[in-house]
Design an enzyme around this catalytic site. Structure first.
Site, PDB file in Angstrom:
ATOM      1  N   ASP A  25       0.832  -1.208   0.000  1.00 26.23           N
ATOM      2  CA  ASP A  25       0.000   0.000   0.000  1.00 26.23           C
ATOM      3  C   ASP A  25       0.868   1.261   0.000  1.00 26.23           C
ATOM      4  O   ASP A  25       1.971   1.261   0.551  1.00 26.23           O
ATOM      5  CB  ASP A  25      -0.902  -0.019   1.248  1.00 26.23           C
ATOM      6  CG  ASP A  25      -2.091   0.906   1.107  1.00 26.23           C
ATOM      7  OD1 ASP A  25      -2.318   1.436   0.003  1.00 26.23           O
ATOM      8  OD2 ASP A  25      -2.788   1.101   2.109  1.00 26.23           O
ATOM      9  N   LEU A  45      11.429 -20.273  -5.293  1.00 22.85           N
ATOM     10  CA  LEU A  45      10.509 -19.313  -4.659  1.00 22.85           C
ATOM     11  C   LEU A  45       9.126 -19.483  -5.273  1.00 22.85           C
ATOM     12  O   LEU A  45       8.980 -19.460  -6.501  1.00 22.85           O
ATOM     13  CB  LEU A  45      10.990 -17.873  -4.884  1.00 22.85           C
ATOM     14  CG  LEU A  45      10.065 -16.784  -4.325  1.00 22.85           C
ATOM     15  CD1 LEU A  45      10.087 -16.775  -2.793  1.00 22.85           C
ATOM     16  CD2 LEU A  45      10.448 -15.398  -4.849  1.00 22.85           C
ATOM     17  N   HIS A  52       2.498   3.578  -9.017  1.00 24.58           N
ATOM     18  CA  HIS A  52       2.387   2.136  -9.275  1.00 24.58           C
ATOM     19  C   HIS A  52       3.627   1.628 -10.014  1.00 24.58           C
ATOM     20  O   HIS A  52       4.091   0.520  -9.759  1.00 24.58           O
ATOM     21  CB  HIS A  52       1.118   1.829 -10.076  1.00 24.58           C
ATOM     22  CG  HIS A  52      -0.150   2.118  -9.315  1.00 24.58           C
ATOM     23  ND1 HIS A  52      -0.363   1.674  -8.034  1.00 24.58           N
ATOM     24  CD2 HIS A  52      -1.267   2.824  -9.641  1.00 24.58           C
ATOM     25  CE1 HIS A  52      -1.558   2.065  -7.611  1.00 24.58           C
ATOM     26  NE2 HIS A  52      -2.122   2.773  -8.568  1.00 24.58           N
TER      27      HIS A  52
HETATM   28  C1  FPP Z   1      -2.028   0.047  -3.381  1.00 30.89           C
HETATM   29  O1  FPP Z   1      -1.568   1.382  -3.306  1.00 30.89           O
HETATM   30  C2  FPP Z   1      -1.461  -0.611  -4.556  1.00 30.89           C
HETATM   31  C3  FPP Z   1      -2.175  -1.147  -5.586  1.00 30.89           C
HETATM   32  C4  FPP Z   1      -3.643  -1.156  -5.640  1.00 30.89           C
HETATM   33  C5  FPP Z   1      -1.514  -1.735  -6.752  1.00 30.89           C
HETATM   34  C6  FPP Z   1      -0.301  -2.569  -6.480  1.00 30.89           C
HETATM   35  C7  FPP Z   1       0.497  -2.662  -7.697  1.00 30.89           C
HETATM   36  C8  FPP Z   1       1.829  -2.631  -7.758  1.00 30.89           C
HETATM   37  C9  FPP Z   1       2.732  -2.596  -6.594  1.00 30.89           C
HETATM   38  C10 FPP Z   1       2.458  -2.541  -9.082  1.00 30.89           C
HETATM   39  C11 FPP Z   1       2.860  -3.719  -9.821  1.00 30.89           C
HETATM   40  C12 FPP Z   1       2.666  -5.061  -9.262  1.00 30.89           C
HETATM   41  C13 FPP Z   1       3.084  -6.163  -9.911  1.00 30.89           C
HETATM   42  C14 FPP Z   1       2.865  -7.505  -9.281  1.00 30.89           C
HETATM   43  C15 FPP Z   1       3.781  -6.101 -11.213  1.00 30.89           C
HETATM   44  P1  FPP Z   1      -2.620   2.575  -3.392  1.00 30.89           P
HETATM   45  O2  FPP Z   1      -2.761   2.958  -4.816  1.00 30.89           O
HETATM   46  O3  FPP Z   1      -3.909   2.166  -2.716  1.00 30.89           O
HETATM   47  O4  FPP Z   1      -1.892   3.688  -2.579  1.00 30.89           O
HETATM   48  P2  FPP Z   1      -2.553   4.867  -1.711  1.00 30.89           P
HETATM   49  O5  FPP Z   1      -3.189   4.198  -0.511  1.00 30.89           O
HETATM   50  O6  FPP Z   1      -1.391   5.708  -1.353  1.00 30.89           O
HETATM   51  O7  FPP Z   1      -3.550   5.564  -2.595  1.00 30.89           O
END
Ligand code: FPP
Length: 250
Positions: free
Chosen positions: A17, A128, A34
């Site tokens: 997150d 893994l 992201h």
């Molecule tokens: C949450 O942060 C994150 C996500 C919903 C997306 C996770 C994706 C990645 C880490 C990128 C790529 C992953 C792979 C496996 C290639 P948020 O957007 O909710 O953050 P915020 O709470 O600050 O808004």
């Protein structure tokens, strides 16, 4: 005495997150966060390989994330597709077995085909176990296990009185892996947010304010050190746990 190796979590599950806030802090669009998050995924995988962690499960996209603004969902889909195109060969070379859990039918055919190809290519790897939760929800996972059991009862292959915890454990996602030893959530929120609800029953929880794109080996080392110092009791007393650790009976 428990050996140092036994103190390394076999299976780590992570809610990554804070990507959006990381981008906002830099006055950049959320998708930039992201993208930075995807780079952090790479270093997290390397950390697990270097430290003898056997399984890593990452929450990349929840069932609820489909409701985000369409440009963000579209950007994430592009990012997933790009990561599948670019990273899978390297993960294979490193000995990672890749799999996806969640409602995969919701993804575009192009992404779906890449997911299946990645799973087939890496199916024989054992260094893994890398699982990506995509369009995943913990309640939905339990509901599909209940549905599978109901179908088996209806077909006469199972009796209702045979449905116990192990029957459910065998039908939820990642049934062939040990349940997560350590759960990590970055970004400061203290919630499980519908991740692996069944599988996290006895998992040690670790939270950090660090935003996911800023997570590095030092952050993960802190989580592992904290985990190594914890006593896992699984409902037993400390004395019973000490008896188990020294091979005694309780
Ligand atoms: C949450 O942060 C994150 C996500 C919903 C997306 C996770 C994706 C990645 C880490 C990128 C790529 C992953 C792979 C496996 C290639 P948020 O957007 O909710 O953050 P915020 O709470 O600050 O808004």
């Amino acid at each position: 005495m428990t050996s140092p190796a036994a103190r390394v979590p076999r299976h780590i599950a992570i809610i990554m997150d804070g990507n959006g806030r990381w981008a906002q802090q830099r006055h950049r669009p959320r998708i930039i966060g992201h993208r930075a998050g995807a780079r952090a995924v790479k270093s997290c995988v390397e950390f697990c390989l270097d430290n003898g962690v056997q399984a890593l499960t990452l929450f990349a996209f929840s069932s609820e994330n489909w409701n985000r603004p369409s440009d963000e969902v579209g950007g994430l889909m592009k990012l997933f597709l790009g990561a599948l195109e670019r990273e899978v060969d390297e993960l294979h070379r490193l000995g990672a077995r890749l799999r996806f859990i969640g409602e995969r039918a919701r993804f575009a055919p192009e992404i779906l085909a890449r997911m299946q190809a990645a799973e087939s290519l890496t199916a024989g790897n054992a260094r893994l176990q890398l699982s990506i939760a995509a369009s995943y929800g913990g309640r939905q996972d339990i509901a599909q296990a209940a549905r599978a059991l109901a179908e088996e009862v209806a077909a006469g292959r199972l009796r209702a009185d045979q449905i116990d915890e192990s029957a459910i454990s065998a039908r939820v996602a990642l049934a062939d892996l040990p349940p997560p030893d350590l759960f990590i959530r970055t970004g400061g929120e203290l919630r499980i947010s519908n991740f692996l609800l069944w599988q996290l029953a006895y998992t040690e929880l670790w939270f950090t304010d660090t935003l996911w794109p800023d997570v590095d080996a030092a952050t993960l080392r802190r989580a592992l050190d904290d985990y190594a110092g914890r006593e896992r009791r699984f409902g037993l007393t400390s004395a019973q746990v000490a008896g188990h650790a020294t091979g005694g009976t309780t």
